[in-house]
Design a protein around this motif. Structure first.
Motif, PDB file in Angstrom:
ATOM      1  N   SER A   1      14.236   0.749   7.859  1.00 53.18           N
ATOM      2  CA  SER A   1      13.217   0.810   6.799  1.00 53.18           C
ATOM      3  C   SER A   1      12.264  -0.356   7.020  1.00 53.18           C
ATOM      4  O   SER A   1      12.711  -1.487   7.256  1.00 53.18           O
ATOM      5  CB  SER A   1      13.856   0.665   5.412  1.00 53.18           C
ATOM      6  N   ILE A   2      10.974  -0.074   6.964  1.00 49.37           N
ATOM      7  CA  ILE A   2       9.952  -1.124   7.110  1.00 49.37           C
ATOM      8  C   ILE A   2       9.041  -1.080   5.899  1.00 49.37           C
ATOM      9  O   ILE A   2       8.369  -0.079   5.649  1.00 49.37           O
ATOM     10  CB  ILE A   2       9.134  -0.948   8.404  1.00 49.37           C
ATOM     11  N   LEU A   3       9.048  -2.164   5.162  1.00 53.35           N
ATOM     12  CA  LEU A   3       8.207  -2.281   3.971  1.00 53.35           C
ATOM     13  C   LEU A   3       7.138  -3.323   4.244  1.00 53.35           C
ATOM     14  O   LEU A   3       7.430  -4.407   4.737  1.00 53.35           O
ATOM     15  CB  LEU A   3       9.041  -2.667   2.757  1.00 53.35           C
TER      16      LEU A   3
ATOM     17  N   ASN B   1       0.783  -1.227   0.000  1.00 52.88           N
ATOM     18  CA  ASN B   1       0.000   0.000   0.000  1.00 52.88           C
ATOM     19  C   ASN B   1       0.817   1.279   0.000  1.00 52.88           C
ATOM     20  O   ASN B   1       0.274   2.353  -0.261  1.00 52.88           O
ATOM     21  CB  ASN B   1      -0.955  -0.007   1.194  1.00 52.88           C
ATOM     22  N   SER B   2       2.109   1.156   0.289  1.00 50.39           N
ATOM     23  CA  SER B   2       2.959   2.348   0.244  1.00 50.39           C
ATOM     24  C   SER B   2       3.756   2.333  -1.053  1.00 50.39           C
ATOM     25  O   SER B   2       4.689   1.551  -1.195  1.00 50.39           O
ATOM     26  CB  SER B   2       3.921   2.363   1.428  1.00 50.39           C
ATOM     27  N   PRO B   3       3.431   3.194  -2.002  1.00 49.87           N
ATOM     28  CA  PRO B   3       4.195   3.205  -3.253  1.00 49.87           C
ATOM     29  C   PRO B   3       5.642   3.657  -3.046  1.00 49.87           C
ATOM     30  O   PRO B   3       6.521   3.270  -3.814  1.00 49.87           O
ATOM     31  CB  PRO B   3       3.450   4.206  -4.134  1.00 49.87           C
ATOM     32  N   SER B   4       5.847   4.487  -2.009  1.00 53.20           N
ATOM     33  CA  SER B   4       7.210   4.979  -1.802  1.00 53.20           C
ATOM     34  C   SER B   4       7.468   5.190  -0.321  1.00 53.20           C
ATOM     35  O   SER B   4       6.539   5.355   0.484  1.00 53.20           O
ATOM     36  CB  SER B   4       7.433   6.274  -2.582  1.00 53.20           C
ATOM     37  N   LEU B   5       8.758   5.170   0.011  1.00 54.12           N
ATOM     38  CA  LEU B   5       9.197   5.327   1.402  1.00 54.12           C
ATOM     39  C   LEU B   5      10.549   6.008   1.364  1.00 54.12           C
ATOM     40  O   LEU B   5      11.432   5.622   0.580  1.00 54.12           O
ATOM     41  CB  LEU B   5       9.313   3.952   2.052  1.00 54.12           C
ATOM     42  N   SER B   6      10.717   7.005   2.218  1.00 52.40           N
ATOM     43  CA  SER B   6      11.982   7.722   2.289  1.00 52.40           C
ATOM     44  C   SER B   6      12.516   7.608   3.704  1.00 52.40           C
ATOM     45  O   SER B   6      11.810   7.908   4.672  1.00 52.40           O
ATOM     46  CB  SER B   6      11.749   9.191   1.904  1.00 52.40           C
TER      47      SER B   6
ATOM     48  N   ARG C   1       8.880   1.804  -3.581  1.00 55.00           N
ATOM     49  CA  ARG C   1      10.166   2.437  -3.919  1.00 55.00           C
ATOM     50  C   ARG C   1      10.773   2.997  -2.655  1.00 55.00           C
ATOM     51  O   ARG C   1      10.210   3.900  -2.020  1.00 55.00           O
ATOM     52  CB  ARG C   1       9.971   3.542  -4.945  1.00 55.00           C
ATOM     53  N   LEU C   2      11.903   2.466  -2.242  1.00 50.74           N
ATOM     54  CA  LEU C   2      12.620   2.934  -1.054  1.00 50.74           C
ATOM     55  C   LEU C   2      13.743   3.862  -1.473  1.00 50.74           C
ATOM     56  O   LEU C   2      14.536   3.537  -2.362  1.00 50.74           O
ATOM     57  CB  LEU C   2      13.207   1.735  -0.290  1.00 50.74           C
ATOM     58  N   GLN C   3      13.780   5.016  -0.822  1.00 48.72           N
ATOM     59  CA  GLN C   3      14.891   5.934  -1.018  1.00 48.72           C
ATOM     60  C   GLN C   3      15.571   6.161   0.324  1.00 48.72           C
ATOM     61  O   GLN C   3      14.914   6.550   1.299  1.00 48.72           O
ATOM     62  CB  GLN C   3      14.406   7.270  -1.590  1.00 48.72           C
TER      63      GLN C   3
END
Lengths: 113, 110
Positions: free
Chosen positions: B19-21, B7-12, B105-107
């Motif tokens: 980081s938790i995906l 549900n999270s398209p991106s994470l910074s 997408r993780l940044q």
């Protein structure tokens, strides 16, 4: 190291052309797969194959066909390319059995104009 | 009808932090779950997996947690590094196929 090689990184084709995307793996894997990747949609399975001359439809087979004449080679065919088939195409292979880790090629970015 | 949702398209995330995906699924028959990582212009590469008989699997900086009752899994990366910047896909197994989520997408920034 497993190597899955896709014949082209970039392709530009015209609407109505017949398009062949080739994939070769060098690890004697039984299973091979074709996906397309589109923004916001993830990877969607087009076709897969468990063995030579065998094929199974995935989730979005319309407009595509496949060929597997040799174990190491799996071809994706767009019989008459359309603009909505512009996408990134990814090939993968895996051993049969319980763990099914799939190994991917680098992808072919196809643009249909 | 999406069986697998990220549900999270991106994470910074800042470098050094966690980081938790997250990934949710609907099919209780899935028995094996994989995470893949994808850099631009490359194919996805396998990262870590977990069997449904476990609730946690760890490999270095990467840990995957599975909550079968909630049909939820998560990937933790600690500490996050700039080289972790990529798109991450969860992929439950359905017989011999994998069902991929839409990706996150993780940044990781310095």
């Amino acid at each position: 190291d497993v190597k899955v090689t896709q014949s082209s990184r970039y392709l530009v084709k015209r609407t109505g052309e017949k398009v062949f995307l080739e994939c070769v793996q060098d690890m004697d894997h039984e299973n091979m797969f074709w996906y397309r990747q589109d923004p916001g949609l993830g990877l969607r399975l087009i076709y897969f194959s468990y063995d030579v001359k065998m094929k199974e439809k995935g989730d979005i087979p319309e407009g595509y066909s496949v060929s597997r004449e040799k174990k190491e080679r799996f071809s994706l065919i767009l019989e008459s390319a359309s603009t909505n088939q512009t996408s990134m195409y990814l090939c993968a292979s895996s051993l049969g059995g319980s763990r099914n880790i799939q190994y991917f090629g680098a992808g072919t970015r196809l643009s249909v104009l | 009808d999406q069986q697998v949702k990220q549900n999270s398209p991106s994470l910074s995330v800042q470098e050094g932090r966690i980081s938790i995906l997250n990934c949710d699924y609907t099919n209780s028959m899935f028995d094996y779950f994989l995470w893949y990582k994808k850099y631009p212009a490359e194919g996805p590469t396998f990262l870590i997996s977990i069997s449904s008989i476990k609730d946690k699997n760890e490999d270095g900086r990467f840990t995957v947690f599975l909550n079968k009752s909630a049909k939820h899994l998560s990937l933790h990366i600690v500490p996050s590094q700039p080289g972790d910047s990529a798109v991450y896909f969860c992929a439950p197994r359905d017989t011999d196929k994998l069902i991929f989520g839409t990706g996150t997408r993780l940044q990781v920034f310095p």
